[in-house]
Enzyme design. Structure first.
Site: not given
Ligand code: BES
Ligand code: MN
Ligand code: ZN
Length: 502
Positions: A277, A351
């Protein structure tokens, strides 16, 4: 803070502050507010006519009594518009006036039961909401920093009806219990990830289990290998912290083999892994175990409330970090139900761990299954920070959850799961892949999870937008909200009632 019910006249109470109220737009206060106004020679009504006190929701106006009343301060809590009034508004009002009075260094306060008269809300429902909202609104995470203000030591809830005291005490007890469970979840979520590791999550679960007499199990890496949990283990590969699969079971109905399943995403830190990230705001990803914390503390509360129902919580817990041993985009993993998953993004890790946890829940025969997960940024984009997204394969169960949520004030919104979007999760080389395309990301994530639930009634609650707050408002404070705890408790209680009725 100690909370108790007493019988008396609010105007005559000795305390640092007493709390009365006002609906928005009311020119001439009634009830207890009128009595206090009279004792103050009309100070409140004159401030209303000057436009200084408006009764707007969440506003707290302070009037000093200068010896005219036994209490030093009168706080007038704004209830907002009468047509918008609800039990949840009472929780919010309690949070607001408690914080306002704490800032003024009040240690002993007394309040009337807001909304019970003209507001048309039952006395006990209001008392419960006051206790719950006050404790939630006063929460602060103080482990690493001294609190800014001293605690309010005591809040007395003042009623006129002597015969109602026992039932009100029960109601307050419930409000306190539910708020404590929520605050316990907040504590766990607010803990930094260097402390709240998967092992520490297992410790926390063990403590809850021994305190409330729940069955506790923890599975280590070797156990998970033996069970074939490649998806969960895949996410854990990048971290030096050992992953844990934790279960807590409450048995409230000895005659039944059936049990509800509560699953919580337990990523104690989500860096994204190799699909790393952006660094800005990454620290917020310590909250990625908010679902796990919620199901754990909900079970603790359920064990105290003792509904006639069985509930098992499953918590897959791991960090998601990049390293030389980390999971890579392109890798293929097999979940315990035998389905293969192509990893497109290592940041879609929630997931993956839930795929194994959901399959495991079915192995245990849990039904229905409810999972709570900070799953997608897309859900936050779709619904903002007030509403959690609700997805599922069983409208009856969805309706029950929406109803429980409505009762607790945790706002939830049903999202669609169109078959057509399933296309997005198709992989060239495996049964499914772990990300869809740019749009509808919260939905494709839910459709991915659905691949691992077969026919069991199941609901997925995406709390990515609601698990933490950057604003203080009502009974919500900055940081973790503890979202989901109260709905899960309510659901267990209402399901137990349902089953008794059958
Ligand atoms: N933990 C994150 C989702 C999240 C984002 C929670 C913002 C709280 C605040 C999750 O694991 C994630 O990184 N999801 C990705 C999915 C994508 C790679 C398909 C996302 O939402 O960007
Ligand atoms: Mn994630
Ligand atoms: Zn995550």
């Amino acid at each position: 803070m100690e909370i108790k019910v007493i019988v008396g006249d609010i105007a005559q109470i000795e305390a640092d502050a007493i709390v009365v109220n006002l609906f928005e737009g009311v020119e001439q206060p009634g009830g207890a507010t009128a009595a206090v106004d009279k004792a103050l020679d009309g100070a409140i009504s004159s401030l209303i006519s000057r436009g200084e006190i408006k009764g707007k929701f969440g506003e707290v106006n302070i009037v000093h009594t200068f010896g005219k009343l036994p209490a030093g301060i009168v706080a007038i809590a704004g209830l907002g518009k009468r047509q918008d009034f609800s039990v949840d508004k009472i929780r919010g009002v309690a949070g607001e006036f408690c914080r306002a009075l704490r800032k003024l260094n009040c240690h002993k306060i007394a309040t009337i039961v807001h909304g019970a008269g003209i507001g048309g809300i039952e006395l006990e429902a209001s008392a419960e909401a006051i206790a719950e909202g006050a404790l939630l609104g006063l929460y602060s995470f103080t482990k690493y920093k001294k609190p800014e203000y001293e605690d309010i030591e005591e809040m007395r809830i003042v009623v006129r009806e002597k015969e109602k005291v026992p039932i009100l005490e029960l109601a307050i007890g419930k409000g306190k219990l539910v708020a404590s469970a929520t605050n316990a979840a907040r504590d766990m979520i607010n803990e930094p990830a260097n402390y709240m590791t998967p092992s520490q999550m297992a410790e926390a679960a063990k403590e809850i289990a021994s305190k409330y007499n729940l069955e506790f199990k923890v599975f280590d890496r070797e156990d998970m290998e033996a069970m074939g949990m490649e998806a969960l283990l895949g996410v854990a590969k990048g971290s030096n912290q050992p992953p844990k699969l934790i279960t807590l079971s409450y048995k409230g109905d000895e005659r039944s083999e059936k049990a509800l399943g509560f699953l919580g995403k337990g990523i104690t830190f989500d860096s994204g892994g190799i699909s790393i990230k952006a660094s800005e705001g990454m620290g917020a990803m310590k909250d990625d175990m908010a679902g796990a914390a919620a199901v754990m503390t909900a079970l603790g509360a359920i064990a105290q409330l003792k509904p006639k129902i069985n509930v098992t919580a499953i918590i897959p817990a791991t960090e998601n970090l990049p390293s030389g041993t980390a999971l890579k985009p392109g890798d293929v993993l097999k979940a315990i139900n035998g389905k293969t998953i192509e990893v497109i993004s290592t940041d879609a890790e929630g997931r993956l761990i839930l795929a194994d946890a959901l399959s495991y829940a079915q192995k245990l025969g849990l039904s229905p299954i409810i999972d709570l997960a900070t799953l997608t940024g897309a859900c936050r984009v779709a619904l903002g920070t007030l509403y959690s997204g609700v997805f599922g394969n069983d409208q009856d169960l969805i309706d029950k959850i929406l109803k429980a949520a409505e009762k607790t004030g945790e706002r939830m919104w049903q999202m669609p799961m169109p078959e057509e979007y399933k296309e997005q999760n198709k992989s060239e080389i495996a049964d499914v892949k772990n990300t869809g395309n740019r749009y509808g990301g919260a939905i494709t994530a839910a459709l991915f999870l659905a691949e691992f639930v077969a026919n069991t009634p199941w609901v997925h609650i995406d709390i990515a937008g609601t698990a933490s707050s950057t604003k203080e408002s009502g009974y919500i404070i900055k940081g973790a909200t503890g979202i989901g705890v109260r709905t899960l408790i309510e659901l267990a209680l209402s399901e137990a009632k349902n089953q008794e009725a059958i």
